[in-house]
Design a protein around this motif. Structure first.
Motif, PDB file in Angstrom:
ATOM      1  N   LEU A 359       0.841  -1.131  -0.143  1.00  0.00           N
ATOM      2  CA  LEU A 359       0.049   0.140   0.014  1.00  0.00           C
ATOM      3  C   LEU A 359       0.843   1.243  -0.091  1.00  0.00           C
ATOM      4  O   LEU A 359       0.527   2.111  -0.745  1.00  0.00           O
ATOM      5  CB  LEU A 359      -1.117   0.115   1.218  1.00  0.00           C
ATOM      6  N   LEU A 360       2.165   1.332   0.843  1.00  0.00           N
ATOM      7  CA  LEU A 360       2.659   2.520   0.966  1.00  0.00           C
ATOM      8  C   LEU A 360       3.595   2.592  -0.464  1.00  0.00           C
ATOM      9  O   LEU A 360       3.949   4.031  -0.780  1.00  0.00           O
ATOM     10  CB  LEU A 360       3.872   2.132   2.122  1.00  0.00           C
ATOM     11  N   ALA A 361       3.888   1.554  -1.022  1.00  0.00           N
ATOM     12  CA  ALA A 361       4.669   1.650  -2.345  1.00  0.00           C
ATOM     13  C   ALA A 361       3.661   2.043  -3.468  1.00  0.00           C
ATOM     14  O   ALA A 361       4.227   2.104  -4.718  1.00  0.00           O
ATOM     15  CB  ALA A 361       5.143   0.188  -2.520  1.00  0.00           C
ATOM     16  N   GLY A 362       2.370   2.068  -3.295  1.00  0.00           N
ATOM     17  CA  GLY A 362       1.480   2.335  -4.420  1.00  0.00           C
ATOM     18  C   GLY A 362       0.996   1.198  -5.195  1.00  0.00           C
ATOM     19  O   GLY A 362       0.503   1.366  -6.246  1.00  0.00           O
ATOM     20  N   GLN A 363       1.510  -0.089  -4.904  1.00  0.00           N
ATOM     21  CA  GLN A 363       1.123  -1.349  -5.569  1.00  0.00           C
ATOM     22  C   GLN A 363      -0.218  -1.662  -5.458  1.00  0.00           C
ATOM     23  O   GLN A 363      -1.037  -2.277  -6.274  1.00  0.00           O
ATOM     24  CB  GLN A 363       2.136  -2.268  -5.316  1.00  0.00           C
ATOM     25  N   LEU A 364      -0.867  -1.224  -4.130  1.00  0.00           N
ATOM     26  CA  LEU A 364      -2.395  -1.610  -3.898  1.00  0.00           C
ATOM     27  C   LEU A 364      -2.999  -0.403  -3.430  1.00  0.00           C
ATOM     28  O   LEU A 364      -2.328   0.264  -2.645  1.00  0.00           O
ATOM     29  CB  LEU A 364      -2.501  -2.573  -2.982  1.00  0.00           C
TER      30      LEU A 364
END
Length: 627
Positions: A359-364
């Protein structure tokens, strides 16, 4: 064998003795002329860099592999258990059948006690006890269907039901989550049997062993042994290596002088001086050997690049929630990341740690809540599954995707120099990534991370397959990174030393903020009570401000602090005495004694430095500041 306990001599029975053991799989030996005894009740840690031969030596001690030279002697009737890195079970076997077969096999082996459970009903009773003790609720479950952590538990249970006198464990924390590692640590700490433990888990070594042996070519005999726990080993090892480096410096000066003498020509080198010529040759050979040993202690250099951003807030997470189907992983998760924050994520396997990081990496996208990033934020991600690696590439292309150089901190570095920095040999550059070990693949990912300037590092199990020297350097590199870090790791030592705050996920949808590992551990052993959500507690403790309570010195630490100034005074007095002795020996030109005295002097000076450092640590702990 004699051991001393509170001033009394205690005879210790010898269980196993390996004498002058050597093993090679290529022209370059793994180890040579290693001797290792294991005594009754001993808890021995066997450590060393990857490739030093730890697993091979363990297999030799277990009788699974023959040495090229040397022999192993065992006490008559000794029962030896062996836990391999990879867990193997009979095809189609259930959990209950695995343990029952272990008992049946042991009944037929030499050394089984007269009261061993031979009858089927006796074995079933013992198996039922073991199943409960090791937490298996379904005896009929297929061993092959178990998760990695539960397979490891079953493999360990299989060895322990045989009631070994000596247990040999090769990386037993593999596949275990933090809960499983704590369970293993408790089991080993209360063990009544002797064991030899190969592990990279430094807290496990610290809390469960009483002797440490390190295999490394950095030592004259190929290994270094210390009686005591891991902390005591670190102090004595550092003293030894610093003294050895000082010895190399002293020998280099002496060899330089002898070489100058040799170059003066025939008149200076008469037949009467043949002994000096021979001595010079021996000194040159000794210096070469010492230089090679010191070079063998070289480790990876890890230095993460930052973007130089100056910002108060890098990332703000508010009321995050995520579920997979009907199962909620976490909810109400809120925190703020600023430069210098180190957020550690804790929780059992499947609790959502990697999902939160994605989530923090923007993948989800989050199911609920928001993640706000600073403008043009640079986030670098380390994937525990190493999916970023193309295993069909060569090492050369994995380290240097194009051309023959990489750009690090605005400077061009040739791929051969870059490879050597991460302990790769030049002849490995054309090796496929899939042929490299897990530790080598991890070093490739770290090398690539270092080339990417980052504001936030997201590290998902970066310590997998790394040996202890690499772990120590990784810890140092991360501690100097000026940006923010979010870290998932089963290495409790790294987590505790690096994190400024911890976020614990319980696997049942709840999340809690902790100031440090000790607080989290206390919460795991405390009776269950209603507690605040992470969102509520974040208002009291955030990664930017996780205060340590002052005055938290234990009784033992306080006693150490009270007496440390007297220890420093005595240590400094010893340094002054040795300085006078070295000056006197130097004037007499006694090479061997000079080497011994300079080594002793450097060790004494190192001891003073260690005492001062420890004094600072204790004062910081008393003040509630990071040590």
């Amino acid at each position: 064998m004699i051991r001393f306990l509170h001033g009394r001599e205690i005879p210790m029975a010898l269980l196993l003795s390996g004498q002058s053991l050597s093993k090679s799989f290529t022209s370059d030996p793994l180890f040579d002329d290693i001797s290792l005894d294991v005594l009754e009740g001993e808890r021995l840690a066997l450590i060393g860099p990857n490739g030093s031969g730890k697993s091979t030596l363990l297999r030799i001690l277990a009788g699974k592999l023959e040495p090229d030279h040397g022999k192993c002697a065992r006490r008559k009737g000794l029962r030896v258990g062996y836990l391999a890195q990879e867990d193997q079970f009979a095809e189609g076997a259930t959990v209950e059948q695995v343990l029952d077969s272990a008992l049946a096999d042991c009944a037929l082996a030499d050394g089984a006690p007269a009261d061993w459970p031979n009858e089927e009903h006796q074995r079933k009773t013992q198996v039922s006890i073991a199943l409960g003790k090791f937490g298996f609720n379904d005896p009929g479950a297929l061993a092959a269907s178990l998760s990695g952590g539960w397979r490891k538990r079953l493999a360990l249970a299989r060895e322990l039901v045989r009631q070994p006198d000596l247990l040999l464990l090769d990386e037993p924390t593999n596949h275990l989550d933090l809960e499983g590692i704590l369970w293993l640590e408790k089991l080993l700490s209360s063990a009544t049997f002797a064991f030899v433990l190969v592990s990279h888990d430094r807290y496990l070594l610290e809390n469960s062993t009483n002797r440490v042996v390190e295999l490394s070519r950095a030592y004259p005999q190929g290994y270094f042994r210390v009686t005591g726990n891991y902390s005591e080993f670190l102090v004595k090892r550092d003293e030894y290596l610093v003294a050895q480096a000082r010895q190399q410096e002293t020998m280099a000066n002496l060899v330089r002088r002898e070489i100058e003498w040799l170059r003066r020509g025939p008149k200076a080198r008469t037949t009467k001086s043949q002994s000096r010529i021979d001595r010079a040759g021996q000194m040159i050979a000794d210096l070469k050997d010492l230089s090679q040993r010191n070079a063998a202690g070289r480790t990876v250099t890890i230095d993460f690049a930052d973007t130089g951003r100056v910002a108060n807030k890098l990332l703000v997470a508010e009321n995050l929630q995520f579920s997979y189907g009907p199962r909620q992983l976490f909810s109400d998760v809120s925190f703020t990341l600023t430069a210098g924050d180190r957020l550690g994520l804790l929780g059992p396997n499947g609790s959502g740690k990697t999902t939160l990081m994605r989530l923090l990496a923007g993948q989800l996208p989050p199911e609920q809540g928001t993640i706000k990033q600073a403008r043009r934020l640079s986030v670098v991600w380390f994937d525990q599954n190493r999916q970023q690696l193309d295993r069909t590439q060569t090492l050369r292309r994995a380290l240097c995707p194009s051309g023959d150089s990489v750009i690090f901190r605005d400077n061009a570095v040739h791929v051969t120099a870059w490879a050597k920095r991460f302990l790769f040999r030049v002849d490995q550059l054309d090796t496929l990534v899939e042929k490299l070990s897990g530790g080598e693949q991890a070093r490739i990912l770290i090398a690539r991370l270092m080339l990417q300037p980052a504001d936030i590092l997201l590290l998902d199990e970066p310590t997998n397959d790394l040996d202890i020297p690499s772990l120590e350097v990784l810890e140092d590199g991360l501690s100097q990174f000026p940006g923010a870090i979010v870290l998932i790791t089963h290495d409790r030592y790294l987590l505790d030393r690096l994190s400024t705050v911890l976020l614990g996920l319980d696997g049942r949808g709840r999340a809690h903020i902790y100031s440090d590992y000790t607080q989290w551990l206390a919460d795991q052993t405390a009776p269950s009570e209603p507690s605040e959500t992470a969102a509520t507690k974040t208002k009291k403790a955030s990664p930017s401000a996780a205060p340590k309570s002052p005055g938290k010195l234990s009784y033992r630490d306080q006693r150490e602090l009270d007496g440390i100034q007297a220890q420093i005074a005595a240590a400094e007095q010893r340094v002054a005495e040795l300085e006078q002795e070295v000056a006197a020996v130097a004037a007499a030109s006694d090479y061997k004694l000079l080497t011994a005295k300079t080594t002793e002097l450097q060790a004494a000076a190192t001891a003073v430095e260690i005492l001062y450092h420890r004094w600072e640590e204790l004062e910081a702990l008393r003040a509630g500041k990071p040590a």
